[in-house]
Design a protein around this motif. Structure first.
Motif, PDB file in Angstrom:
ATOM      1  N   UNK A  49       0.829  -1.197   0.000  1.00  0.00           N
ATOM      2  CA  UNK A  49       0.000   0.000   0.000  1.00  0.00           C
ATOM      3  C   UNK A  49       0.868   1.254   0.000  1.00  0.00           C
ATOM      4  N   UNK A  50       1.981   1.181   0.717  1.00  0.00           N
ATOM      5  CA  UNK A  50       2.905   2.318   0.756  1.00  0.00           C
ATOM      6  C   UNK A  50       3.466   2.609  -0.647  1.00  0.00           C
ATOM      7  N   UNK A  51       3.777   1.544  -1.359  1.00  0.00           N
ATOM      8  CA  UNK A  51       4.286   1.702  -2.720  1.00  0.00           C
ATOM      9  C   UNK A  51       3.212   2.328  -3.613  1.00  0.00           C
ATOM     10  N   UNK A  52       1.972   1.871  -3.434  1.00  0.00           N
ATOM     11  CA  UNK A  52       0.855   2.437  -4.201  1.00  0.00           C
ATOM     12  C   UNK A  52       0.710   3.924  -3.891  1.00  0.00           C
ATOM     13  N   UNK A  53       0.802   4.280  -2.619  1.00  0.00           N
ATOM     14  CA  UNK A  53       0.659   5.692  -2.227  1.00  0.00           C
ATOM     15  C   UNK A  53       1.779   6.545  -2.830  1.00  0.00           C
TER      16      UNK A  53
ATOM     17  N   UNK B 166       3.319   6.034  -5.583  1.00  0.00           N
ATOM     18  CA  UNK B 166       3.024   6.214  -7.006  1.00  0.00           C
ATOM     19  C   UNK B 166       1.910   7.237  -7.190  1.00  0.00           C
ATOM     20  N   UNK B 167       0.850   7.118  -6.384  1.00  0.00           N
ATOM     21  CA  UNK B 167      -0.279   8.051  -6.512  1.00  0.00           C
ATOM     22  C   UNK B 167       0.143   9.484  -6.215  1.00  0.00           C
ATOM     23  N   UNK B 168       1.113   9.621  -5.312  1.00  0.00           N
ATOM     24  CA  UNK B 168       1.554  10.967  -4.930  1.00  0.00           C
ATOM     25  C   UNK B 168       2.236  11.698  -6.092  1.00  0.00           C
ATOM     26  N   UNK B 169       2.627  10.962  -7.118  1.00  0.00           N
ATOM     27  CA  UNK B 169       3.298  11.579  -8.262  1.00  0.00           C
ATOM     28  C   UNK B 169       2.330  12.279  -9.214  1.00  0.00           C
ATOM     29  N   UNK B 170       1.038  12.027  -9.022  1.00  0.00           N
ATOM     30  CA  UNK B 170       0.061  12.531  -9.995  1.00  0.00           C
ATOM     31  C   UNK B 170       0.039  14.050 -10.036  1.00  0.00           C
ATOM     32  N   UNK B 171       0.046  14.567 -11.239  1.00  0.00           N
ATOM     33  CA  UNK B 171      -0.046  15.990 -11.510  1.00  0.00           C
ATOM     34  C   UNK B 171      -1.462  16.218 -12.039  1.00  0.00           C
ATOM     35  N   UNK B 172      -2.191  17.147 -11.431  1.00  0.00           N
ATOM     36  CA  UNK B 172      -3.592  17.330 -11.818  1.00  0.00           C
ATOM     37  C   UNK B 172      -3.721  17.742 -13.290  1.00  0.00           C
ATOM     38  N   UNK B 173      -2.761  18.518 -13.789  1.00  0.00           N
ATOM     39  CA  UNK B 173      -2.831  18.935 -15.200  1.00  0.00           C
ATOM     40  C   UNK B 173      -2.681  17.741 -16.147  1.00  0.00           C
ATOM     41  N   UNK B 174      -1.733  16.855 -15.775  1.00  0.00           N
ATOM     42  CA  UNK B 174      -1.547  15.648 -16.586  1.00  0.00           C
ATOM     43  C   UNK B 174      -2.801  14.786 -16.535  1.00  0.00           C
ATOM     44  N   UNK B 175      -3.384  14.676 -15.344  1.00  0.00           N
ATOM     45  CA  UNK B 175      -4.576  13.847 -15.175  1.00  0.00           C
ATOM     46  C   UNK B 175      -5.724  14.397 -16.008  1.00  0.00           C
ATOM     47  N   UNK B 176      -5.846  15.720 -16.076  1.00  0.00           N
ATOM     48  CA  UNK B 176      -6.898  16.340 -16.886  1.00  0.00           C
ATOM     49  C   UNK B 176      -6.666  16.073 -18.373  1.00  0.00           C
ATOM     50  N   UNK B 177      -5.405  16.177 -18.793  1.00  0.00           N
ATOM     51  CA  UNK B 177      -5.093  15.896 -20.201  1.00  0.00           C
ATOM     52  C   UNK B 177      -5.542  14.482 -20.566  1.00  0.00           C
ATOM     53  N   UNK B 178      -5.261  13.556 -19.669  1.00  0.00           N
ATOM     54  CA  UNK B 178      -5.592  12.146 -19.927  1.00  0.00           C
ATOM     55  C   UNK B 178      -7.108  11.972 -20.083  1.00  0.00           C
TER      56      UNK B 178
ATOM     57  N   UNK C 128      -6.813   8.461 -12.903  1.00  0.00           N
ATOM     58  CA  UNK C 128      -5.360   8.321 -12.942  1.00  0.00           C
ATOM     59  C   UNK C 128      -4.853   7.259 -11.979  1.00  0.00           C
ATOM     60  N   UNK C 129      -5.524   7.088 -10.873  1.00  0.00           N
ATOM     61  CA  UNK C 129      -5.014   6.130  -9.885  1.00  0.00           C
ATOM     62  C   UNK C 129      -5.809   4.840  -9.873  1.00  0.00           C
ATOM     63  N   UNK C 130      -7.066   4.909 -10.312  1.00  0.00           N
ATOM     64  CA  UNK C 130      -7.989   3.782 -10.131  1.00  0.00           C
ATOM     65  C   UNK C 130      -7.963   3.377  -8.639  1.00  0.00           C
ATOM     66  N   UNK C 131      -7.883   4.409  -7.797  1.00  0.00           N
ATOM     67  CA  UNK C 131      -7.698   4.190  -6.358  1.00  0.00           C
ATOM     68  C   UNK C 131      -8.798   3.307  -5.791  1.00  0.00           C
ATOM     69  N   UNK C 132      -8.417   2.449  -4.885  1.00  0.00           N
ATOM     70  CA  UNK C 132      -9.395   1.612  -4.204  1.00  0.00           C
ATOM     71  C   UNK C 132      -9.996   0.535  -5.083  1.00  0.00           C
ATOM     72  N   UNK C 133      -9.497   0.368  -6.269  1.00  0.00           N
ATOM     73  CA  UNK C 133     -10.114  -0.574  -7.202  1.00  0.00           C
ATOM     74  C   UNK C 133      -9.179  -1.698  -7.581  1.00  0.00           C
ATOM     75  N   UNK C 134      -8.056  -1.843  -6.903  1.00  0.00           N
ATOM     76  CA  UNK C 134      -7.089  -2.842  -7.356  1.00  0.00           C
ATOM     77  C   UNK C 134      -6.889  -3.973  -6.353  1.00  0.00           C
ATOM     78  N   UNK C 135      -7.509  -5.144  -6.643  1.00  0.00           N
ATOM     79  CA  UNK C 135      -7.365  -6.287  -5.745  1.00  0.00           C
ATOM     80  C   UNK C 135      -6.018  -6.991  -5.921  1.00  0.00           C
ATOM     81  N   UNK C 136      -5.177  -6.500  -6.822  1.00  0.00           N
ATOM     82  CA  UNK C 136      -3.926  -7.194  -7.123  1.00  0.00           C
ATOM     83  C   UNK C 136      -2.726  -6.456  -6.529  1.00  0.00           C
ATOM     84  N   UNK C 137      -2.952  -5.797  -5.408  1.00  0.00           N
ATOM     85  CA  UNK C 137      -1.893  -5.107  -4.671  1.00  0.00           C
ATOM     86  C   UNK C 137      -1.749  -5.814  -3.330  1.00  0.00           C
ATOM     87  N   UNK C 138      -0.533  -6.267  -2.997  1.00  0.00           N
ATOM     88  CA  UNK C 138      -0.330  -6.951  -1.711  1.00  0.00           C
ATOM     89  C   UNK C 138       0.892  -7.842  -1.764  1.00  0.00           C
TER      90      UNK C 138
END
Lengths: 445, 445
Positions: free
Chosen positions: A283-287, A289-301, A358-368
């Motif tokens: 979960x720490x690794x996921x966090x 990665x998520x912390x890298x998100x740039x809102x402008x990049x996320x909007x572009x996507x 951008x994160x698909x947060x809370x939706x990934x059962x394949x983390x652990x």
């Protein structure tokens, strides 16, 4: 079902997925998308894990809003040909568009890859979602969604017909008699349809797999019909085991209704795994990665799914639901429908949706832990929600793939769920998919 | 000329050439055209001899009259990508048609090959001679000769423009600032011409050679003008040193008139060599090969140049000259003109012409001992009839290439005429061809 089901695992070497800023992670190979060394080394790693195939995506249009990992990439068939030469058993799935290509070229490219790889080629058939693509090919406009699938159906008829140009054993090369080929085993297609007119024959003998495997990822209604008719592998995205089950049974039923054996259509959702020594570390690794998100990049996507001009007019923290009408684009229909539901259900703002996509947060059962990821794979497979998975080489490229091969695959092998060596020389043999008969061949009596 | 001229040697791995029955020779690798092992091993042999490049031809139309060695072949870009991975220095020249392809795809395919090979890609631009090709691409008719060159000129403008989409160093991939690319170094082409309309940019950073090298083989008047304008290598066929000299000076003058440095356009005739311990043994080998010719195969091959229906009406041993009007096809214009001259000058019958075209009897100065072949190469080069040669891997494939590398190259090296190792990492560097500047780049002051 006469045979035990086999778990299928492929690896997507396409860069990025939905997270637009993960390339900033210190361990991310940030020029991977244009670096053939990445693809060769990742394919070899996947082959070390006896994965069934590697997968390479594509697109034919970029602009200055395109996500970093998609803007600079190698062409799939040249890339996979290098990989074919550097590996010996792993399957090779490449993406080409039926909307912006010629059937004669596509039949040759994948036929050639099948010859070069001695029977390991598969074609991911896409109809191209981004409307701007039309401008790179001198077209007045991009075909609308269902029309693209009608063109694709004809395109596949032509390509399959060209692959049948020569029956098995047509080339005799008899030096003493001077007979190079048996003319009775040569067939000229003479196809004349609504969208294509192609004479044939193909300048290439029947390929080692009879023909390359057909892969398809459409999940709209037209896309699922197309897959049920043509696909041997369906690449999909399913956020939960329940949704995956519904999709799995839907697509298999559609195939059965068309007279196909549903076992000859493999349903493989794409997943991204994070493996660590403990759930907390994962979960720490996921966090991280998520912390890298740039809102402008996320909007572009988001502009893949929402009209850019409209996005610009809406306040980031305003409720999005009242604006949705006329905001969603025509491409990626299944995904835009999912977005509409999500926005309404969770009262998302524009910012909320962008981060969520951008994160698909809370939706990934394949983390652990590796055990946890292996458990989830086993659960989905045994519940008949999937025939297997296409595992991303990320989110941190290529570390995700290495962890999966080194830690998760041995557990699945230890449980007798996954093969410890390749079963066959061709991808069809490996996947238990039959060699399609040549339409002209006389049944032997 | 500020630099000493460098002898350039490539090897054509395309199968066959003009002799349609040579595959029947006991030592001929008769499935070479579809066998990637042939191309990989031949490319490695050529690299062992430090040859500058390998060359792979193509065609997009076959029928049951097509010569055996052309009817069943790998697609050039997939083939060359495998070879790229299996070699490290040799250049890779592949053929694609401007009449039946999309500039966006072609820019990507060769751009990708240049990235994959770390700067060894070259594109042999062809306009496609066989009219039947139109039927494989849903076209009502094949464009006439000069029109094909007008389309090709626009096609090249577009492809070169796409290759300039990103300036050198546009991709920064700065993890700390989050800047993936420098937007000021991204350029959208927005090309709108008579035949093509292509927005761009290309989804690929500038290639290691700036752009792949342009090769061209047209020898008609329109073809020579096109070559003088665009080509960096001209692939030609010249039956004698005198004719080669005329062609060499003609093409270099055309380039100079267009303001180009004539040293930056290399003229390389294709040759087929036969090497043996004595002149008599070489001639014996030639006779052995010629004895394999089948008159029916030789007539089929003539259909590239002469209308098939007309051929069928003419008696084999009748004088051909009175029938020639209206008999010659529109493709391969320079070759059909040569045929017309030959028929009139030597009063050939149909049979005589067919055998003559299949053997090129009496026209090959590159048959003899290794010393003799090296002498001929030196003589043509020093007479400024050529900048070098593209040496066939045949006539007995691949023995011709092996004999050339093992026996002729060392003599040329011993005379100081040919390099003993590669000079550079890229094909441009190796050939002394400059890296074209990006059209958008500011000159550094």
């Amino acid at each position: 079902m006469s045979q035990a089901r086999r778990l299928v695992l492929g690896s997507s070497l396409s860069i990025g997925g939905s997270h637009t800023s993960v390339w900033r992670h210190p361990r991310y190979w940030s020029d991977a998308s244009i670096n053939i060394d990445y693809f060769v080394s990742a394919a070899r790693k996947a082959e070390e894990g006896k994965l069934d195939f590697i997968f390479v995506g594509d697109s034919l249009y970029v602009n200055d809003h395109t996500a970093p990992h998609l803007i600079n990439r190698l062409e799939p068939l040249t890339l996979l040909s290098v990989v074919a030469g550097a590996t010996s058993r792993i399957g090779l799935v490449g993406t080409l568009s039926t909307t912006y290509h010629e059937p004669f070229h596509v039949a040759r490219l994948f036929g050639s890859l099948d010859h070069i790889s001695r029977g390991r080629a598969a074609w991911n058939v896409v109809t191209t979602a981004l409307p701007g693509t039309a401008e790179n090919f001198g077209r007045d406009s991009h075909l609308e969604h269902d029309q693209r699938y009608r063109v694709a159906t004809e395109f596949l008829d032509v390509v399959k017909g060209l692959w049948d140009s020569w029956e098995e054993g047509a080339f005799l090369r008899d030096k003493s008699s001077g007979v190079y080929f048996d003319a009775s085993k040569l067939h000229t297609l003479n196809y004349k349809g609504e969208h294509f007119s192609v004479r044939g024959p193909l300048s290439m003998e029947r390929t080692p797999q009879g023909r390359p495997i057909i892969v398809q990822a459409g999940s709209s209604d037209a896309g699922k019909d197309f897959a049920a008719r043509h696909a041997e592998i369906v690449f999909t995205h399913q956020p939960s085991i329940e949704e995956a089950k519904r999709f799995y049974h839907d697509i298999k039923e559609r195939a059965a209704k068309l007279g196909r054996n549903p076992n000859e259509l493999l349903v493989l959702p794409g997943i991204s795994t994070i493996v660590a020594d403990s759930a907390a570390q994962a979960q720490q690794k996921q966090d991280e990665i998520d912390a890298l998100i740039d809102i402008d990049e996320a909007l572009k996507e988001l502009e893949r799914y929402l009209d850019p001009a409209a996005i610009a007019r809406i306040d980031l923290d305003e409720q999005l639901a009242p604006h949705l009408d006329g905001l969603l684009t025509d491409g990626y229909q299944a995904e835009t429908e999912r977005i509409a539901q999500l926005v309404h259900k969770e009262n998302l703002t524009l910012r909320g949706l962008a981060l969520r996509m951008s994160t698909r947060a809370g939706h990934n059962p394949f983390v652990g832990t590796a055990e946890h990821v292996a458990d989830a794979i086993q659960q989905w497979f045994e519940a008949e929600a999937v025939d297997g998975f296409i595992v991303s080489s990320g989110p941190i490229v290529p570390e995700g793939l290495h962890h999966f091969v080194d830690q998760v695959v041995p557990i699945l092998q230890g449980r007798g769920l996954y093969h410890t060596d390749y079963r066959a020389e061709t991808l069809r043999g490996q996947l238990g998919l039959p060699v399609p008969p040549n339409r002209y061949a006389q049944a032997t009596t």
